[in-house]
Design a protein around this motif. Structure first.
Motif, PDB file in Angstrom:
ATOM      1  N   ASP A   1      78.823  19.604  42.885  1.00 43.16           N
ATOM      2  CA  ASP A   1      77.459  20.068  43.109  1.00 43.16           C
ATOM      3  C   ASP A   1      77.508  21.581  43.031  1.00 43.16           C
ATOM      4  OD1 ASP A   1      78.010  21.206  45.857  1.00 43.16           O
ATOM      5  OD2 ASP A   1      78.307  19.083  46.336  1.00 43.16           O
ATOM      6  N   GLU A   2      76.394  22.258  43.171  1.00 41.49           N
ATOM      7  CA  GLU A   2      76.365  23.701  42.934  1.00 41.49           C
ATOM      8  C   GLU A   2      77.177  24.504  43.940  1.00 41.49           C
ATOM      9  OE1 GLU A   2      72.067  24.583  45.170  1.00 41.49           O
ATOM     10  OE2 GLU A   2      72.245  24.769  42.990  1.00 41.49           O
ATOM     11  N   ASN A   3      77.599  23.869  45.030  1.00 41.91           N
ATOM     12  CA  ASN A   3      78.424  24.549  46.034  1.00 41.91           C
ATOM     13  C   ASN A   3      79.876  24.092  46.044  1.00 41.91           C
ATOM     14  OD1 ASN A   3      76.435  26.258  47.343  1.00 41.91           O
ATOM     15  ND2 ASN A   3      75.522  24.377  48.156  1.00 41.91           N
ATOM     16  N   THR A   4      80.252  23.173  45.154  1.00 37.53           N
ATOM     17  CA  THR A   4      81.602  22.611  45.188  1.00 37.53           C
ATOM     18  C   THR A   4      82.233  22.616  43.805  1.00 37.53           C
ATOM     19  OG1 THR A   4      80.861  21.114  46.951  1.00 37.53           O
ATOM     20  CG2 THR A   4      83.020  20.695  45.973  1.00 37.53           C
ATOM     21  N   VAL A   5      83.277  23.429  43.655  1.00 32.77           N
ATOM     22  CA  VAL A   5      84.052  23.504  42.419  1.00 32.77           C
ATOM     23  C   VAL A   5      85.375  22.774  42.646  1.00 32.77           C
ATOM     24  CG1 VAL A   5      85.248  25.052  40.804  1.00 32.77           C
ATOM     25  CG2 VAL A   5      83.011  25.698  41.749  1.00 32.77           C
ATOM     26  N   VAL A   6      85.775  21.952  41.694  1.00 34.07           N
ATOM     27  CA  VAL A   6      87.018  21.189  41.805  1.00 34.07           C
ATOM     28  C   VAL A   6      87.952  21.588  40.664  1.00 34.07           C
ATOM     29  CG1 VAL A   6      88.068  18.919  41.963  1.00 34.07           C
ATOM     30  CG2 VAL A   6      85.752  19.274  42.843  1.00 34.07           C
ATOM     31  N   LEU A   7      89.098  22.136  41.019  1.00 35.99           N
ATOM     32  CA  LEU A   7      90.139  22.473  40.060  1.00 35.99           C
ATOM     33  C   LEU A   7      91.238  21.420  40.141  1.00 35.99           C
ATOM     34  CD1 LEU A   7      90.458  26.278  40.900  1.00 35.99           C
ATOM     35  CD2 LEU A   7      89.296  25.304  38.920  1.00 35.99           C
ATOM     36  N   ALA A   8      91.792  21.043  38.999  1.00 38.12           N
ATOM     37  CA  ALA A   8      92.874  20.056  38.998  1.00 38.12           C
ATOM     38  C   ALA A   8      93.904  20.422  37.941  1.00 38.12           C
ATOM     39  CB  ALA A   8      92.326  18.655  38.741  1.00 38.12           C
ATOM     40  N   ILE A   9      95.165  20.184  38.264  1.00 42.27           N
ATOM     41  CA  ILE A   9      96.267  20.387  37.328  1.00 42.27           C
ATOM     42  C   ILE A   9      97.258  19.252  37.519  1.00 42.27           C
ATOM     43  CG2 ILE A   9      97.470  21.943  38.945  1.00 42.27           C
ATOM     44  CD1 ILE A   9      98.516  23.452  36.447  1.00 42.27           C
ATOM     45  N   SER A  10      97.725  18.688  36.421  1.00 47.73           N
ATOM     46  CA  SER A  10      98.673  17.580  36.518  1.00 47.73           C
ATOM     47  C   SER A  10     100.076  18.115  36.744  1.00 47.73           C
ATOM     48  CB  SER A  10      98.618  16.716  35.253  1.00 47.73           C
ATOM     49  OG  SER A  10      99.061  17.438  34.121  1.00 47.73           O
ATOM     50  N   ARG A  11     100.891  17.321  37.406  1.00 47.69           N
ATOM     51  CA  ARG A  11     102.297  17.687  37.610  1.00 47.69           C
ATOM     52  C   ARG A  11     103.193  17.074  36.526  1.00 47.69           C
ATOM     53  NH1 ARG A  11     103.965  20.176  42.283  1.00 47.69           N
ATOM     54  NH2 ARG A  11     102.597  20.178  44.101  1.00 47.69           N
ATOM     55  N   SER A  12     102.631  16.196  35.710  1.00 44.80           N
ATOM     56  CA  SER A  12     103.364  15.626  34.580  1.00 44.80           C
ATOM     57  C   SER A  12     102.386  15.431  33.430  1.00 44.80           C
ATOM     58  CB  SER A  12     104.029  14.299  34.979  1.00 44.80           C
ATOM     59  OG  SER A  12     103.057  13.359  35.396  1.00 44.80           O
ATOM     60  N   GLU A  13     102.906  15.022  32.275  1.00 48.19           N
ATOM     61  CA  GLU A  13     102.071  14.905  31.093  1.00 48.19           C
ATOM     62  C   GLU A  13     101.013  13.816  31.268  1.00 48.19           C
ATOM     63  OE1 GLU A  13     105.343  14.980  31.129  1.00 48.19           O
ATOM     64  OE2 GLU A  13     105.884  16.803  30.027  1.00 48.19           O
ATOM     65  N   VAL A  14      99.811  14.095  30.717  1.00 49.17           N
ATOM     66  CA  VAL A  14      98.703  13.153  30.837  1.00 49.17           C
ATOM     67  C   VAL A  14      97.833  13.243  29.585  1.00 49.17           C
ATOM     68  CG1 VAL A  14      97.190  14.818  32.028  1.00 49.17           C
ATOM     69  CG2 VAL A  14      96.848  12.362  32.384  1.00 49.17           C
ATOM     70  N   SER A  15      97.177  12.139  29.235  1.00 49.18           N
ATOM     71  CA  SER A  15      96.260  12.131  28.094  1.00 49.18           C
ATOM     72  C   SER A  15      94.920  12.739  28.505  1.00 49.18           C
ATOM     73  CB  SER A  15      96.035  10.704  27.602  1.00 49.18           C
ATOM     74  OG  SER A  15      95.282   9.956  28.550  1.00 49.18           O
ATOM     75  N   LEU A  16      94.146  13.172  27.516  1.00 50.90           N
ATOM     76  CA  LEU A  16      92.815  13.707  27.797  1.00 50.90           C
ATOM     77  C   LEU A  16      91.900  12.637  28.387  1.00 50.90           C
ATOM     78  CD1 LEU A  16      92.106  16.039  24.730  1.00 50.90           C
ATOM     79  CD2 LEU A  16      92.161  16.732  27.135  1.00 50.90           C
ATOM     80  N   GLY A  17      92.040  11.401  27.911  1.00 52.72           N
ATOM     81  CA  GLY A  17      91.200  10.333  28.434  1.00 52.72           C
ATOM     82  C   GLY A  17      91.415  10.096  29.915  1.00 52.72           C
ATOM     83  N   SER A  18      92.665  10.000  30.328  1.00 49.23           N
ATOM     84  CA  SER A  18      92.968   9.794  31.739  1.00 49.23           C
ATOM     85  C   SER A  18      92.564  11.005  32.577  1.00 49.23           C
ATOM     86  CB  SER A  18      94.465   9.504  31.918  1.00 49.23           C
ATOM     87  OG  SER A  18      94.776   9.276  33.276  1.00 49.23           O
ATOM     88  N   PHE A  19      92.789  12.205  32.021  1.00 43.26           N
ATOM     89  CA  PHE A  19      92.421  13.424  32.745  1.00 43.26           C
ATOM     90  C   PHE A  19      90.910  13.483  32.972  1.00 43.26           C
ATOM     91  CE2 PHE A  19      92.373  18.296  32.794  1.00 43.26           C
ATOM     92  CZ  PHE A  19      92.832  18.354  34.105  1.00 43.26           C
ATOM     93  N   ALA A  20      90.138  13.074  31.971  1.00 39.93           N
ATOM     94  CA  ALA A  20      88.681  13.054  32.124  1.00 39.93           C
ATOM     95  C   ALA A  20      88.258  12.042  33.181  1.00 39.93           C
ATOM     96  CB  ALA A  20      88.024  12.731  30.787  1.00 39.93           C
ATOM     97  N   ARG A  21      88.896  10.869  33.200  1.00 41.54           N
ATOM     98  CA  ARG A  21      88.542   9.856  34.202  1.00 41.54           C
ATOM     99  C   ARG A  21      88.863  10.339  35.604  1.00 41.54           C
ATOM    100  NH1 ARG A  21      90.588   6.629  30.065  1.00 41.54           N
ATOM    101  NH2 ARG A  21      92.621   6.349  31.069  1.00 41.54           N
ATOM    102  N   LEU A  22      89.912  11.149  35.752  1.00 41.29           N
ATOM    103  CA  LEU A  22      90.212  11.717  37.066  1.00 41.29           C
ATOM    104  C   LEU A  22      88.991  12.442  37.616  1.00 41.29           C
ATOM    105  CD1 LEU A  22      92.300  12.834  39.293  1.00 41.29           C
ATOM    106  CD2 LEU A  22      92.409  14.842  37.800  1.00 41.29           C
ATOM    107  N   PHE A  23      88.388  13.308  36.807  1.00 36.93           N
ATOM    108  CA  PHE A  23      87.243  14.075  37.280  1.00 36.93           C
ATOM    109  C   PHE A  23      86.031  13.183  37.544  1.00 36.93           C
ATOM    110  CE2 PHE A  23      89.636  17.709  35.657  1.00 36.93           C
ATOM    111  CZ  PHE A  23      89.337  18.679  36.604  1.00 36.93           C
TER     112      PHE A  23
END
Length: 268
Positions: free
Chosen positions: A199-221
């Motif tokens: 929401d406009e007050n909540t930013v979420v940053l994420a970084i993987s610790r191992s290799e991941v596909s774009l599809g799975s990374f998008a589903r995480l968010f």
């Protein structure tokens, strides 16, 4: 028989010694995970068997900004140099992360707005590579302190008055839908990082610790972090620091950098 045995032992020792010498001289990449304590807004998480560091930034408690160059006008070039420069200025950061793609000279590929001033223009071109896998988008913080991730053409149409912005690509999630070009779980796998806005007050940053596909990374968010809009920052050179040491990644090159400070530390 004894002579043969002793000769074999001598050869084995010599081989082991030569192997150690070769190993010591051979070039080695920096470790993907260096260690260190997690910054206050961050936690370890797991999604679809991939480990992540997830940082949920409440903009009522923290300030977040995008940075590229120091007071000398030169790009910081890495998280390590950025952290040291900010500490020297009496502005230590809680966390920092690479935040957008860059050319060989470290200039941003797309839009960069720093402290309300446009340092690089919006990029509407068509080309090869992740940045141009459209729709791409913009992460921004408005001058009223509210945040958004918005598709590039929508950003151009809205003409928002922003304090910080960085353009990257592709979008991971667009209004609750995954990027239409993503495979379910493609073969391209890297350490990846990105940003979502819950929401406009909540930013979420994420970084993987191992290799991941774009599809799975998008589903995480979308599925785990409840972000209706999210933007890919980069892969392979993805890194996260806690302002003093690296948490994920090595001393990789960096163009735009996103950083978080406590409200009391952010006054200028």
């Amino acid at each position: 028989m004894k002579r043969r045995y002793l000769a074999g032992v001598v050869l084995a020792v010599l081989f082991a010694a030569l192997s150690l010498i070769w190993w010591a001289k051979s070039p080695r990449q920096p470790p993907l995970v260096v260690g260190g304590g997690l910054p206050a807004p961050c936690r370890d998480a797991s999604f679809e068997a991939v480990a992540y560091v997830v940082c949920e930034i409440d903009l009522r408690r923290y300030d977040i900004g995008v940075f590229h160059a120091g007071i000398d006008g030169k790009a910081f070039g890495s998280l390590d140099k950025f952290d040291k420069a900010m500490a020297d200025q009496g502005r230590p950061v809680l966390l920092a992360m690479n935040a957008g793609m860059y050319h060989q000279d470290l200039t941003p590929v797309g839009l960069l707005v720093e402290d309300g001033r446009e340092k690089a223009p919006i990029n509407l071109a068509d080309s090869e590579g992740n940045f141009f896998l459209k729709p791409n988008g913009v992460f921004l913080v408005r001058k009223d302190g509210k945040a958004a991730v918005i598709e590039t053409s929508a950003y151009v149409a809205t003409r928002l008055d922003v304090m910080f912005a960085t353009q990257s690509g592709p979008m991971l999630v667009i209004d609750g839908r995954l990027h239409p070009r993503f495979e379910q779980n493609g073969t391209s796998r890297y350490i990846r990082n990105g940003v979502g806005v819950r929401d406009e007050n909540t930013v979420v940053l994420a970084i993987s610790r191992s290799e991941v596909s774009l599809g799975s990374f998008a589903r995480l968010f979308r599925d785990a972090l409840d972000c209706p809009n999210a933007l890919f920052f980069d892969g392979a050179v993805s890194a996260l620091s806690n302002g003093e040491r690296m948490i994920v990644g090595g001393n990789y090159p960096a163009g735009p950098i996103i950083a978080v400070t406590g409200k009391k530390l952010a006054s200028r």
